[in-house]
Design a protein around this motif. Structure first.
Motif, PDB file in Angstrom:
ATOM      1  N   GLY A   1       0.825  -1.213   0.000  1.00 24.81           N
ATOM      2  CA  GLY A   1       0.000   0.000   0.000  1.00 24.81           C
ATOM      3  C   GLY A   1       0.853   1.253   0.000  1.00 24.81           C
ATOM      4  N   ALA A   2       1.931   1.240   0.772  1.00 26.11           N
ATOM      5  CA  ALA A   2       2.838   2.393   0.808  1.00 26.11           C
ATOM      6  C   ALA A   2       3.500   2.592  -0.553  1.00 26.11           C
TER       7      ALA A   2
ATOM      8  N   VAL B   1       3.829   5.399  -5.880  1.00 24.79           N
ATOM      9  CA  VAL B   1       3.677   5.335  -7.339  1.00 24.79           C
ATOM     10  C   VAL B   1       2.660   6.375  -7.793  1.00 24.79           C
ATOM     11  N   ASP B   2       1.521   6.443  -7.086  1.00 20.52           N
ATOM     12  CA  ASP B   2       0.489   7.424  -7.443  1.00 20.52           C
ATOM     13  C   ASP B   2       1.040   8.842  -7.348  1.00 20.52           C
ATOM     14  N   GLU B   3       1.754   9.144  -6.284  1.00 18.05           N
ATOM     15  CA  GLU B   3       2.316  10.489  -6.118  1.00 18.05           C
ATOM     16  C   GLU B   3       3.300  10.820  -7.225  1.00 18.05           C
ATOM     17  N   SER B   4       4.006   9.812  -7.726  1.00 13.49           N
ATOM     18  CA  SER B   4       5.007  10.072  -8.769  1.00 13.49           C
ATOM     19  C   SER B   4       4.378  10.369 -10.133  1.00 13.49           C
TER      20      SER B   4
ATOM     21  N   GLY C   1       0.689  14.178 -10.948  1.00 14.14           N
ATOM     22  CA  GLY C   1       0.797  15.470 -11.627  1.00 14.14           C
ATOM     23  C   GLY C   1       0.634  15.335 -13.125  1.00 14.14           C
ATOM     24  N   GLN C   2       1.172  14.259 -13.686  1.00 10.16           N
ATOM     25  CA  GLN C   2       1.115  14.040 -15.133  1.00 10.16           C
ATOM     26  C   GLN C   2      -0.320  13.862 -15.619  1.00 10.16           C
ATOM     27  N   TYR C   3      -1.096  12.975 -14.965  1.00 13.08           N
ATOM     28  CA  TYR C   3      -2.440  12.743 -15.472  1.00 13.08           C
ATOM     29  C   TYR C   3      -3.390  13.868 -15.097  1.00 13.08           C
ATOM     30  N   GLU C   4      -3.149  14.553 -13.962  1.00 15.52           N
ATOM     31  CA  GLU C   4      -4.008  15.685 -13.618  1.00 15.52           C
ATOM     32  C   GLU C   4      -3.749  16.852 -14.566  1.00 15.52           C
TER      33      GLU C   4
ATOM     34  N   VAL D   1      -5.460   2.509   0.173  1.00 14.60           N
ATOM     35  CA  VAL D   1      -4.921   3.675  -0.521  1.00 14.60           C
ATOM     36  C   VAL D   1      -5.420   3.725  -1.968  1.00 14.60           C
ATOM     37  N   LEU D   2      -5.562   2.567  -2.604  1.00 15.71           N
ATOM     38  CA  LEU D   2      -6.070   2.536  -3.974  1.00 15.71           C
ATOM     39  C   LEU D   2      -7.565   2.834  -4.018  1.00 15.71           C
ATOM     40  N   GLN D   3      -8.292   2.422  -3.005  1.00 15.94           N
ATOM     41  CA  GLN D   3      -9.712   2.779  -2.929  1.00 15.94           C
ATOM     42  C   GLN D   3      -9.868   4.291  -2.832  1.00 15.94           C
ATOM     43  N   GLN D   4      -9.034   4.914  -2.020  1.00 17.27           N
ATOM     44  CA  GLN D   4      -9.085   6.370  -1.869  1.00 17.27           C
ATOM     45  C   GLN D   4      -8.660   7.074  -3.159  1.00 17.27           C
ATOM     46  N   ASN D   5      -7.588   6.580  -3.776  1.00 19.48           N
ATOM     47  CA  ASN D   5      -7.119   7.186  -5.031  1.00 19.48           C
ATOM     48  C   ASN D   5      -8.171   7.057  -6.121  1.00 19.48           C
ATOM     49  N   TYR D   6      -8.801   5.880  -6.207  1.00 21.90           N
ATOM     50  CA  TYR D   6      -9.829   5.643  -7.223  1.00 21.90           C
ATOM     51  C   TYR D   6     -10.998   6.601  -7.016  1.00 21.90           C
ATOM     52  N   ALA D   7     -11.435   6.762  -5.754  1.00 25.46           N
ATOM     53  CA  ALA D   7     -12.548   7.675  -5.460  1.00 25.46           C
ATOM     54  C   ALA D   7     -12.179   9.111  -5.821  1.00 25.46           C
ATOM     55  N   ARG D   8     -10.934   9.507  -5.526  1.00 26.12           N
ATOM     56  CA  ARG D   8     -10.484  10.859  -5.862  1.00 26.12           C
ATOM     57  C   ARG D   8     -10.479  11.093  -7.373  1.00 26.12           C
TER      58      ARG D   8
END
Length: 196
Positions: A63-64, A69-72, A75-78, A124-131
């Motif tokens: 999860g960490a 990975v998401d933080e890295s 910015g690119q996809y946003e 963490v992936l559930q939260q990222n997916y919801a965001r």
């Protein structure tokens, strides 16, 4: 700092630590891009050319690592969603929104699939997916302010049609080209917004 450690040694250690951490994140991304959607810590460390103990010194668990990975790449996809001219007729804006979402889906295809494959077990992936889902909905609102005045059932249908899940079905299960998928989704969204 220990008495016998010099600032240069400390800086060198910090740089090695950062290199190892980056190598692990990059290895995880490479494996995902190659289609290994649920890579093990051993696969990742083998690719990064570091030991398994090094992995767990940097990341408490998978999860960490997923968070890092998401933080890295966030910015690119946003940035890809934000950088667009949103002027034009309703028809033009729908097409441009569909094209922009298509670009993001295609560029992040395996990342999204990896998130879906592991979402059930990593909070963490559930939260990222919801965001991300919230962000995609907001992005459609920005492209199409007309959506704020339509019936809630039509709006939910629009989000479903514009979703990655719909994109994935058309691309993977029905074997359609990017161009054909864009045409289908654009046509469905046009029909829904014009009938509202």
């Amino acid at each position: 700092m220990p008495k016998d450690a010099t600032p240069v040694e400390s800086d060198g250690r910090r740089q090695r630590t950062e290199r190892s951490r980056s190598a692990i994140i990059n290895a995880a991304l490479e494996l995902i891009e190659e289609g290994v959607l649920i890579a093990t810590a051993q696969q990742i460390t083998d690719r990064a050319n570091v030991g398994i103990r090094t992995f767990f010194r940097h990341f408490e668990d998978m999860g960490a690592l997923a968070q890092a990975v998401d933080e890295s790449i966030r910015g690119q996809y946003e940035a890809a969603m934000l950088d667009a001219d949103r002027s034009g007729t309703l028809e033009e804006r729908i097409l441009h929104a569909v094209e922009r979402h298509a670009d993001v889906y295609e560029q992040n295809y395996n990342i999204i699939l990896a998130t879906t494959a592991q979402r059930w077990r990593l909070e963490v992936l559930q939260q990222n997916y919801a965001r991300v889902q919230k962000g995609l909905r907001k992005d459609l609102d920005n492209w199409l302010p007309e959506l704020k005045t339509i019936a809630s059932s039509q709006r939910e249908a629009i989000d479903a049609i514009a979703s990655f899940e719909m994109w994935h079905r058309l691309r993977e299960h029905q074997g359609l080209s990017v161009k054909t998928c864009i045409e289908i989704i654009n046509g469905l969204l046009l029909n829904l917004t014009q009938s509202a």
